[in-house]
Design an enzyme around this catalytic site. Structure first.
Site, mmCIF file in Angstrom:
data_model
loop_
_atom_site.group_PDB
_atom_site.id
_atom_site.type_symbol
_atom_site.label_atom_id
_atom_site.label_comp_id
_atom_site.label_asym_id
_atom_site.label_seq_id
_atom_site.Cartn_x
_atom_site.Cartn_y
_atom_site.Cartn_z
ATOM 1 N N LYS A 82 0.763 -1.156 0.056
ATOM 2 C CA LYS A 82 0.089 -0.008 0.006
ATOM 3 C C LYS A 82 0.945 1.333 0.116
ATOM 4 O O LYS A 82 1.674 1.607 0.896
ATOM 5 C CB LYS A 82 -0.843 0.192 1.130
ATOM 6 C CG LYS A 82 -2.115 0.684 0.802
ATOM 7 C CD LYS A 82 -2.508 1.944 1.632
ATOM 8 C CE LYS A 82 -1.811 2.834 2.074
ATOM 9 N NZ LYS A 82 -1.670 4.106 1.954
ATOM 10 N N GLU A 113 9.424 1.065 11.272
ATOM 11 C CA GLU A 113 10.713 2.087 10.884
ATOM 12 C C GLU A 113 9.804 3.458 11.146
ATOM 13 O O GLU A 113 9.158 3.801 10.101
ATOM 14 C CB GLU A 113 11.354 1.778 9.510
ATOM 15 C CG GLU A 113 12.690 2.414 9.661
ATOM 16 C CD GLU A 113 12.599 3.730 8.735
ATOM 17 O OE1 GLU A 113 12.449 4.780 9.478
ATOM 18 O OE2 GLU A 113 12.550 3.706 7.609
ATOM 19 N N CYS A 144 13.178 10.188 7.428
ATOM 20 C CA CYS A 144 13.041 9.874 8.986
ATOM 21 C C CYS A 144 14.196 10.002 9.982
ATOM 22 O O CYS A 144 14.311 10.540 10.984
ATOM 23 C CB CYS A 144 12.459 8.493 9.361
ATOM 24 S SG CYS A 144 12.780 7.464 7.979
ATOM 25 N N GLU A 188 9.449 16.006 15.692
ATOM 26 C CA GLU A 188 9.700 15.721 14.064
ATOM 27 C C GLU A 188 8.926 16.874 12.984
ATOM 28 O O GLU A 188 7.717 16.884 13.225
ATOM 29 C CB GLU A 188 9.375 14.195 13.915
ATOM 30 C CG GLU A 188 9.897 13.923 12.475
ATOM 31 C CD GLU A 188 9.845 12.631 12.170
ATOM 32 O OE1 GLU A 188 8.815 11.923 12.445
ATOM 33 O OE2 GLU A 188 10.799 12.088 11.350
HETATM 34 P P1 ADP Z 1 3.490 10.418 7.113
HETATM 35 O O1 ADP Z 1 3.234 11.372 8.138
HETATM 36 O O2 ADP Z 1 4.957 10.192 6.583
HETATM 37 O O3 ADP Z 1 2.394 10.834 5.951
HETATM 38 P P2 ADP Z 1 1.897 8.158 7.997
HETATM 39 O O4 ADP Z 1 2.316 7.461 9.177
HETATM 40 O O5 ADP Z 1 0.578 9.406 7.963
HETATM 41 O O6 ADP Z 1 3.286 9.213 7.880
HETATM 42 O O7 ADP Z 1 1.781 7.565 6.654
HETATM 43 C C1 ADP Z 1 2.676 6.519 6.185
HETATM 44 C C2 ADP Z 1 1.857 5.231 5.599
HETATM 45 O O8 ADP Z 1 0.738 4.905 6.716
HETATM 46 C C3 ADP Z 1 1.061 5.935 4.422
HETATM 47 O O9 ADP Z 1 0.961 4.869 3.288
HETATM 48 C C4 ADP Z 1 -0.331 6.158 4.972
HETATM 49 O O10 ADP Z 1 -1.350 5.864 4.110
HETATM 50 C C5 ADP Z 1 -0.367 5.028 5.758
HETATM 51 N N1 ADP Z 1 -1.306 4.967 7.023
HETATM 52 C C6 ADP Z 1 -1.841 6.210 7.522
HETATM 53 N N2 ADP Z 1 -2.692 6.030 8.573
HETATM 54 C C7 ADP Z 1 -2.975 4.696 8.921
HETATM 55 C C8 ADP Z 1 -3.683 3.677 9.467
HETATM 56 N N3 ADP Z 1 -4.385 4.177 10.296
HETATM 57 N N4 ADP Z 1 -3.301 2.439 9.245
HETATM 58 C C9 ADP Z 1 -2.471 2.035 8.448
HETATM 59 N N5 ADP Z 1 -1.861 2.750 7.294
HETATM 60 C C10 ADP Z 1 -1.922 4.103 7.837
#
Ligand code: ADP
Length: 512
Positions: free
Chosen positions: A205, A280, A314, A415
């Site tokens: 994903k 990570e 990161c 961050e």
């Molecule tokens: P960033 O702040 O770098 O966007 P996120 O953690 O929000 O970091 O996003 C990283 C990945 O996690 C993306 O692919 C995002 O769609 C996915 N993501 C965000 N929320 C969820 C969730 N509740 N469960 C699983 N995946 C998620």
């Protein structure tokens, strides 16, 4: 750059011309894949929905991409399970090795296009995304080697009689891979590579901000001969597709890269079937400059430890601790280095700092710029969004160095994920170790010194997964990368990475 054959180069250039436009010309209709890749086929989302992905340098629409959600994740996981139960996970190691090597060769041929796709979709400049060639190919070839190196052990036991014991290493099963947008090509390979090496299957994903490279990579996997269902790619939003993947009862492992807040949600979602999780996550990494260092090398090293990829890394060395006697001179030099970097549309090969990925990130980073100034820090360079000319259409923040930063300021604790350095003075080694470790994170860290004893001492004392001495952000497929504390657990790259995708089975055979 590795030389390409004339034909491959021509082909890549044709695609580029069709797709890239230029910093001044709008791009043509995107010719690459925009649907979901499930079971080796390109399909629409079950809901029929699509979402936009835009170029963060210009705001231009790049493509509308199928928006996967829980129903599509269900289909993709079912396909991945069927593929796992089929001949795939019993294929000989050298067959999987050949697939990985073939995929590496195909990526090599298409690297210009993949680099450009990353640039268009998430803004990283071509000067950076093109340089991912060695990393991308190095990873795939490393995992190819690992495919034939996986083995269990024969273990002497102390039970009476003839009873023989050994271990088997078996693929963990269906892996849900969830990645962020800050390096779509390398992040996708970092998840797919070990899965192919071990015989797992994957539902990848990508991040909603930048899904195009992962889809194209899925297409290249098919071209390489990866069997249907082994690699599935389902773009969609985190709260829907991501959440469905991390809570799915038939997913055996989630490999996640992203924010610590999402990491916590993933752990909760994993509880239903106790799936294995590797994380990570973020960081607020200390980069420590002693007065005895080669200061010129430290200036460029400490600058690019944060300004590279507009700070959207990161492990960026965002808390810059500088020994007080060189603090003013050094921070001013870092600020000057930042001012000299060319900021702009990453399609211009001269550009060194591209835009932030999205309006949301822009708001977050400029919010921190305001917070820093309000808390009393002084911006020696940058400090505000760039809006001149065409820049106003994109999300540009210049390299920013904050001086007069105290440990308790939010810009020293949280961050930011932008090109923002918080420069903090220190006076002695014990003090900087204590202050450097005073963070909830523990991903990267840097030490700049000519004193080898000091280097060793800090390497042991810093609580972080990587310590870079007189360099920053060095990465290699054979060297493990990962976090301490709230930067996550599990390692990517290195021997341990492959272990994360394997189960160990103990076998006992009584022979008499
Ligand atoms: P960033 O702040 O770098 O966007 P996120 O953690 O929000 O970091 O996003 C990283 C990945 O996690 C993306 O692919 C995002 O769609 C996915 N993501 C965000 N929320 C969820 C969730 N509740 N469960 C699983 N995946 C998620």
């Amino acid at each position: 750059m590795v030389a390409m054959t004339a034909t491959a180069e021509e082909e890549a250039m044709d695609t580029l011309t069709a797709l890239s436009g230029s910093p001044t010309q709008p791009m043509g209709a995107y010719p690459g894949p925009t649907k979901l890749l499930i079971d080796g086929k390109w399909v629409d989302a079950a809901s029929g929905k699509t979402f936009e992905t835009r170029n963060p340098a210009t705001g231009e629409l790049l493509a509308r991409v199928a928006e996967g959600d829980a129903e599509d994740i269900k289909r993709a996981v079912a396909a991945a399970r069927r593929a796992f139960n089929g001949p795939w996970s019993r294929m000989k190691p050298n067959e999987r090795q050949l697939l990985l090597l073939k995929l590496a060769d195909i990526i090599d041929k298409n690297m210009e296009e993949l680099a450009l796709l990353d640039t268009l979709d998430m803004g990283g400049p071509l000067s950076r995304t093109r340089n991912n060639r060695q990393r991308a190919l190095g990873m795939l070839r490393y995992y190819a080697g690992m495919a034939t190196s996986v083995h269990g052990e024969t273990i002497n036991n102390s039970l009476p009689g003839d009873i023989f014991s050994y271990t088997l290493k078996e693929p963990v099963g269906v892996v849900g891979a969830i990645i962020p947008w800050n390096g779509p090509l390398t992040a996708s390979i970092w998840k797919i590579g070990p899965a192919l090496a071990t015989g797992c299957t994957v539902v990848l994903k990508p991040a909603e901000e930048a899904p195009l490279t992962s889809l194209r990579l899925g297409e290249l996997c098919l071209e390489a001969g990866v069997p249907p269902g082994v690699v599935n790619v389902v773009p969609g939003y985190g709260e829907t597709a991501g959440a469905a993947l991390s809570s799915h009862p038939d997913v055996d492992k989630v490999a996640f890269t992203g924010s610590h807040l999402t990491g916590q949600k993933i752990i909760q979602a994993s509880a239903g079937n106790l799936k294995r999780v590797s994380l990570e996550l973020g960081g607020k990494s200390p980069d420590i400059v002693f007065a005895d260092a080669d200061l010129d090398a430290a200036v460029s090293g400490a600058s690019m430890a944060v300004f590279a990829n507009s700070g959207q890394i990161c492990s960026a060395g965002t808390r810059l601790f500088v020994e007080r006697k060189v603090y003013d001179e050094f921070t001013e030099k870092v600020a000057a280095y930042g001012r000299n970097l060319k900021v702009g549309d990453g399609r211009d090969p001269e550009v060194q700092v591209g835009p932030l990925v999205s309006a949301e990130q822009l708001e977050r980073v400029t919010g921190y710029l305001a917070v820093g100034q309000k808390e009393g820090a002084k911006a020696l360079s940058g400090g505000a969004r760039l809006t001149e000319g065409n820049m106003g259409k994109g999300y540009f923040v210049p390299p920013t160095v904050f001086a007069n930063v105290r440990d308790d300021m939010r810009i020293a604790q949280e961050e930011i994920f932008g090109p923002v350095i918080s420069a903090i003075p220190f006076t002695d080694v014990d003090e900087v170790i204590q202050r450097g470790n005073a963070t909830t994170f523990g991903l990267g860290s840097g030490v700049w010194t000519r004193d080898v004893s000091k280097a060793h001492r800090l390497a042991r004392a810093i609580r972080a997964g990587s310590v870079w001495v007189n360099c920053y952000q060095a990465m290699d497929p054979a060297v493990p990368f990962g976090g301490y504390k709230m930067s996550g657990y599990g390692r990517e790259s290195g021997l341990q990475h492959v272990e994360e995708y394997l189960n160990v089975k103990a076998v006992w055979i009584k022979t008499a």
